[in-house]
Scaffold this active site. Structure first.
Site, PDB file in Angstrom:
ATOM      1  N   LYS A   1      38.197  31.829  32.012  1.00  0.00           N
ATOM      2  CA  LYS A   1      38.048  30.550  31.295  1.00  0.00           C
ATOM      3  C   LYS A   1      36.797  30.548  30.433  1.00  0.00           C
ATOM      4  O   LYS A   1      36.767  29.931  29.369  1.00  0.00           O
ATOM      5  CB  LYS A   1      38.028  29.377  32.279  1.00  0.00           C
ATOM      6  CG  LYS A   1      39.393  28.756  32.482  1.00  0.00           C
ATOM      7  CD  LYS A   1      40.293  29.520  33.415  1.00  0.00           C
ATOM      8  CE  LYS A   1      41.396  30.293  32.853  1.00  0.00           C
ATOM      9  NZ  LYS A   1      42.199  30.981  33.874  1.00  0.00           N
TER      10      LYS A   1
ATOM     11  N   HIS B   1      40.135   3.891  26.941  1.00  0.00           N
ATOM     12  CA  HIS B   1      40.591   4.119  25.571  1.00  0.00           C
ATOM     13  C   HIS B   1      39.411   4.480  24.675  1.00  0.00           C
ATOM     14  O   HIS B   1      38.349   3.866  24.794  1.00  0.00           O
ATOM     15  CB  HIS B   1      41.254   2.843  25.031  1.00  0.00           C
ATOM     16  CG  HIS B   1      41.665   2.978  23.593  1.00  0.00           C
ATOM     17  ND1 HIS B   1      42.794   3.672  23.216  1.00  0.00           N
ATOM     18  CD2 HIS B   1      41.080   2.539  22.446  1.00  0.00           C
ATOM     19  CE1 HIS B   1      42.893   3.641  21.888  1.00  0.00           C
ATOM     20  NE2 HIS B   1      41.864   2.956  21.403  1.00  0.00           N
TER      21      HIS B   1
ATOM     22  N   THR C   1      49.103  43.512  32.776  1.00  0.00           N
ATOM     23  CA  THR C   1      49.064  42.341  33.674  1.00  0.00           C
ATOM     24  C   THR C   1      50.498  42.039  34.120  1.00  0.00           C
ATOM     25  O   THR C   1      51.132  41.101  33.642  1.00  0.00           O
ATOM     26  CB  THR C   1      48.482  41.093  32.956  1.00  0.00           C
ATOM     27  OG1 THR C   1      49.206  40.879  31.748  1.00  0.00           O
ATOM     28  CG2 THR C   1      47.012  41.247  32.643  1.00  0.00           C
ATOM     29  N   VAL C   2      50.977  42.888  35.023  1.00  0.00           N
ATOM     30  CA  VAL C   2      52.376  42.752  35.449  1.00  0.00           C
ATOM     31  C   VAL C   2      52.500  42.171  36.860  1.00  0.00           C
ATOM     32  O   VAL C   2      53.583  42.171  37.436  1.00  0.00           O
ATOM     33  CB  VAL C   2      53.116  44.112  35.381  1.00  0.00           C
ATOM     34  CG1 VAL C   2      53.252  44.579  33.946  1.00  0.00           C
ATOM     35  CG2 VAL C   2      52.396  45.162  36.219  1.00  0.00           C
TER      36      VAL C   2
HETATM   37  P1  FAD Z   1      40.513  36.469  46.456  1.00  0.00           P
HETATM   38  O1  FAD Z   1      39.869  35.543  45.530  1.00  0.00           O
HETATM   39  O2  FAD Z   1      41.211  37.661  45.884  1.00  0.00           O
HETATM   40  O3  FAD Z   1      39.376  36.971  47.454  1.00  0.00           O
HETATM   41  C1  FAD Z   1      39.636  37.932  48.442  1.00  0.00           C
HETATM   42  C2  FAD Z   1      38.328  38.581  48.851  1.00  0.00           C
HETATM   43  O4  FAD Z   1      38.570  39.359  50.020  1.00  0.00           O
HETATM   44  C3  FAD Z   1      37.781  39.552  47.808  1.00  0.00           C
HETATM   45  O5  FAD Z   1      36.446  39.223  47.510  1.00  0.00           O
HETATM   46  C4  FAD Z   1      37.859  40.924  48.480  1.00  0.00           C
HETATM   47  O6  FAD Z   1      36.771  41.766  48.142  1.00  0.00           O
HETATM   48  C5  FAD Z   1      37.791  40.553  49.964  1.00  0.00           C
HETATM   49  N1  FAD Z   1      38.414  41.546  50.853  1.00  0.00           N
HETATM   50  C6  FAD Z   1      39.673  42.065  50.758  1.00  0.00           C
HETATM   51  N2  FAD Z   1      39.907  42.885  51.817  1.00  0.00           N
HETATM   52  C7  FAD Z   1      38.787  42.883  52.579  1.00  0.00           C
HETATM   53  C8  FAD Z   1      38.429  43.518  53.798  1.00  0.00           C
HETATM   54  N3  FAD Z   1      39.286  44.321  54.452  1.00  0.00           N
HETATM   55  N4  FAD Z   1      37.199  43.301  54.289  1.00  0.00           N
HETATM   56  C9  FAD Z   1      36.309  42.490  53.645  1.00  0.00           C
HETATM   57  N5  FAD Z   1      36.603  41.849  52.499  1.00  0.00           N
HETATM   58  C10 FAD Z   1      37.828  42.038  51.977  1.00  0.00           C
HETATM   59  N6  FAD Z   1      44.082  30.938  39.775  1.00  0.00           N
HETATM   60  C11 FAD Z   1      43.998  29.631  39.446  1.00  0.00           C
HETATM   61  O7  FAD Z   1      44.284  28.764  40.282  1.00  0.00           O
HETATM   62  N7  FAD Z   1      43.598  29.239  38.193  1.00  0.00           N
HETATM   63  C12 FAD Z   1      43.274  30.140  37.221  1.00  0.00           C
HETATM   64  O8  FAD Z   1      42.911  29.757  36.108  1.00  0.00           O
HETATM   65  C13 FAD Z   1      43.342  31.526  37.552  1.00  0.00           C
HETATM   66  N8  FAD Z   1      43.027  32.457  36.628  1.00  0.00           N
HETATM   67  C14 FAD Z   1      43.042  33.775  36.977  1.00  0.00           C
HETATM   68  C15 FAD Z   1      42.701  34.713  36.022  1.00  0.00           C
HETATM   69  C16 FAD Z   1      42.711  36.063  36.328  1.00  0.00           C
HETATM   70  C17 FAD Z   1      42.307  37.065  35.279  1.00  0.00           C
HETATM   71  C18 FAD Z   1      43.068  36.485  37.647  1.00  0.00           C
HETATM   72  C19 FAD Z   1      43.072  37.940  38.018  1.00  0.00           C
HETATM   73  C20 FAD Z   1      43.437  35.548  38.605  1.00  0.00           C
HETATM   74  C21 FAD Z   1      43.429  34.191  38.281  1.00  0.00           C
HETATM   75  N9  FAD Z   1      43.796  33.219  39.213  1.00  0.00           N
HETATM   76  C22 FAD Z   1      43.752  31.889  38.866  1.00  0.00           C
HETATM   77  C23 FAD Z   1      44.263  33.578  40.576  1.00  0.00           C
HETATM   78  C24 FAD Z   1      43.130  33.409  41.598  1.00  0.00           C
HETATM   79  O9  FAD Z   1      42.026  34.177  41.212  1.00  0.00           O
HETATM   80  C25 FAD Z   1      43.620  33.811  42.984  1.00  0.00           C
HETATM   81  O10 FAD Z   1      44.803  33.121  43.295  1.00  0.00           O
HETATM   82  C26 FAD Z   1      42.568  33.506  44.026  1.00  0.00           C
HETATM   83  O11 FAD Z   1      41.366  34.188  43.774  1.00  0.00           O
HETATM   84  C27 FAD Z   1      43.067  33.878  45.433  1.00  0.00           C
HETATM   85  O12 FAD Z   1      42.084  33.532  46.343  1.00  0.00           O
HETATM   86  P2  FAD Z   1      41.964  34.268  47.752  1.00  0.00           P
HETATM   87  O13 FAD Z   1      40.836  33.591  48.463  1.00  0.00           O
HETATM   88  O14 FAD Z   1      43.286  34.340  48.393  1.00  0.00           O
HETATM   89  O15 FAD Z   1      41.563  35.794  47.414  1.00  0.00           O
END
Ligand code: FAD
Length: 469
Positions: free
Chosen positions: A56, A448, A272-273
């Site tokens: 963003k 408004h 980005t698939v």
């Molecule tokens: P994550 O944010 O992926 O965090 C998981 C964490 O776990 C990571 O830091 C990782 O290092 C850690 N981890 C993994 N395995 C281990 C392990 N074994 N031991 C210790 N640590 C570990 N979503 C929106 O709602 N709005 C948006 O505008 C948006 N834009 C996005 C843009 C991009 C380019 C991308 C890639 C994603 C976007 N998303 C957006 C999606 C959003 O980022 C994810 O849905 C969200 O981050 C998921 O949150 P999470 O807590 O499940 O996991």
């Protein structure tokens, strides 16, 4: 099976510090748990470091540049406008991402959540080991929340490299590409395509399905397609990407449409698939946690896996991969772990947003999904073109559509395509969540001039008494 000494005993251990994990950890601590969060990489996870927030920031910087270049429409001519992209990236990394991730670390500390650095592996259903560089520590836990998120999918023929990028690589570019091929026109691909197109990059999107951003309806997406056309973005649909060949500073992407192979050349190719859950290589089988399709963890309506004391949330579980879904699930799981079973997940009012030009947002039912669900509904569509605030912003492209039941005018869904759709959808999300009807929205006094007046106008339209159309 128990291995070694488990010196540290924790009530709740959260694995992953993304928007799912850090929110769950703080809520569990607020509810009286002794909590530790384990993170192998940067605090804040995908969302704060390489996802929602940095994307963003770049999208906004692209808007600033694009609008400055096109200010003549308002009689504003700024002369030659240049981009210092290294400064743009520095602002994004230090003043946006850095501040936010630092803030999350502070919030965790303030709530007495211990931060453990390293990669977590389950030893069994009550023990795990954390490996950090050359050392390993063991922990015993009563409850665990798996919030390990997801990572980009790599496809054959498109190994990630200096020229073939995933979203993380694209967000970290130190130069504005002259040209860019984006494989996959979903929401991440289309948002980044738009950001770079606003910086002047010649973008080509190759999309496998008949429409980009297929999770949104055609009349919403066509507004984005029109904007892309104006910015010389080529959209090639029904295209199968075959391979990327890098030669020097250029990459050639081969793709097939209708049985014919074509190629397009660019500085970079962004793939980005889709994303795959981080559920492999963490000993889930030792803990007895079962995986469902595509490596996702199957959970109940409180986030509980098939193992009673282990929960999972966010991108690691089925459903939309969205940050606010992860946080929401994190709060529900934290409550359940703390003995409060009153909260269960309910996705009826789960908004989804795509930050393209214009922004697209939706919540609840579309007209088609409501009909499929057997609801007797009507759609009321009000254009931003009839909204004073939108005119003053020169952003009249788009509409708000309300889906209301014919009996009782209850709002069961809404779609917004237009300026600040990401914010306009919030009022409608609250209305869907609360079971409000069109009268409730129409009788609410809206400031408004504001974009939010469109929701009031659309409600009056639903009631058959529109003032402004
Ligand atoms: P994550 O944010 O992926 O965090 C998981 C964490 O776990 C990571 O830091 C990782 O290092 C850690 N981890 C993994 N395995 C281990 C392990 N074994 N031991 C210790 N640590 C570990 N979503 C929106 O709602 N709005 C948006 O505008 C948006 N834009 C996005 C843009 C991009 C380019 C991308 C890639 C994603 C976007 N998303 C957006 C999606 C959003 O980022 C994810 O849905 C969200 O981050 C998921 O949150 P999470 O807590 O499940 O996991």
């Amino acid at each position: 099976m128990v291995v070694g000494d488990f010196a540290v005993e924790l009530d709740t251990v959260v694995i992953g510090s993304g928007p799912g994990g850090y929110v769950a950890a703080i809520r569990a601590a607020q509810l009286g748990q002794k909590v530790a969060i384990i993170e192998r990489d940067a605090i804040g996870g995908t969302c704060l470091n390489v996802g929602c927030i940095p994307s963003k920031a770049l999208i906004n910087a692209g808007h600033v540049y694009h609008n400055a270049k096109h200010g003549d429409f308002f009689g504003i001519n700024a002369g030659e406008i240049t981009v210092d992209f290294k400064r743009t990236q520095q602002w994004k990394d230090e003043e946006v991402v850095g501040k936010l991730t630092g803030g999350v670390a502070m919030l965790l500390k303030k709530n007495k959540v211990d931060i453990i650095r390293g990669e977590a592996f389950f030893v069994d259903d009550h023990h795990l080991r954390v490996i950090h560089e050359d050392s390993a520590e063991s922990y015993a836990f009563k409850h665990a929340i798996i919030a390990t998120g997801s990572r980009p999918i790599q496809i054959p023929g498109f190994e990630f490299s200096k020229r073939v990028l995933d979203s993380t690589g694209a967000l970290a570019l130190t130069e504005i590409p002259k040209d860019l091929v984006v494989i996959g026109g979903g929401y991440i691909g289309s948002e980044l395509a738009g950001a770079f197109a606003n910086f002047g990059t010649k973008v080509t999107i190759l999309e496998g399905s008949p429409q980009i951003i297929p999770t949104f309806e055609k009349d919403m997406v066509s507004l984005v397609e029109t904007d892309f056309k104006k910015k010389q973005v080529d959209i090639i649909t029904n295209a199968m990407a075959k391979e990327a060949v890098t030669e020097g500073d250029r990459v050639t992407v081969k793709y097939e449409v209708g049985g014919k192979v074509h190629s397009v050349e660019a500085d970079y190719c962004l793939v980005t698939v889709g994303r795959r859950p981080n559920t492999d290589d963490m000993g889930l089988e030792q803990a007895g946690v079962k995986l469902a399709e595509r490596g996702l963890i199957e959970v109940d309506n409180q986030g509980r896996t098939n193992v009673d004391n282990i929960f999972a949330i966010g991108d690691a579980v089925p459903g939309a991969a969205l940050a606010h879904k992860a946080s929401y699930e994190g709060k529900v799981a934290a409550q359940a772990i703390s003995g409060d079973n009153s909260a269960v997940v309910d996705y009826v009012a789960m908004p989804a947003v795509c930050f393209t030009d214009p922004e697209l947002a939706s919540v609840g039912h579309t007209l088609a999904s409501a009909k499929e669900a057997g609801l007797d509904v009507q759609a009321s569509k009000f254009p931003f073109g009839a909204n004073g605030r939108a005119l003053s912003l020169n952003a009249t492209n788009g509409f708000v559509r309300l889906i209301t039941t014919k009996a009782g005018n209850i709002l069961v869904g809404a779609q917004v395509a237009g300026p600040n759709a990401s914010d306009v959808i919030s009022e409608l999300t609250l209305a869907v969540e609360s079971g409000m009807n069109a009268e409730d929205i129409a009788l609410t006094i809206h400031s408004h001039p504001s974009l939010s007046e469109v929701t009031m106008d659309a409600s009056e339209l639903a009631l058959g008494m529109p003032i402004h159309i």
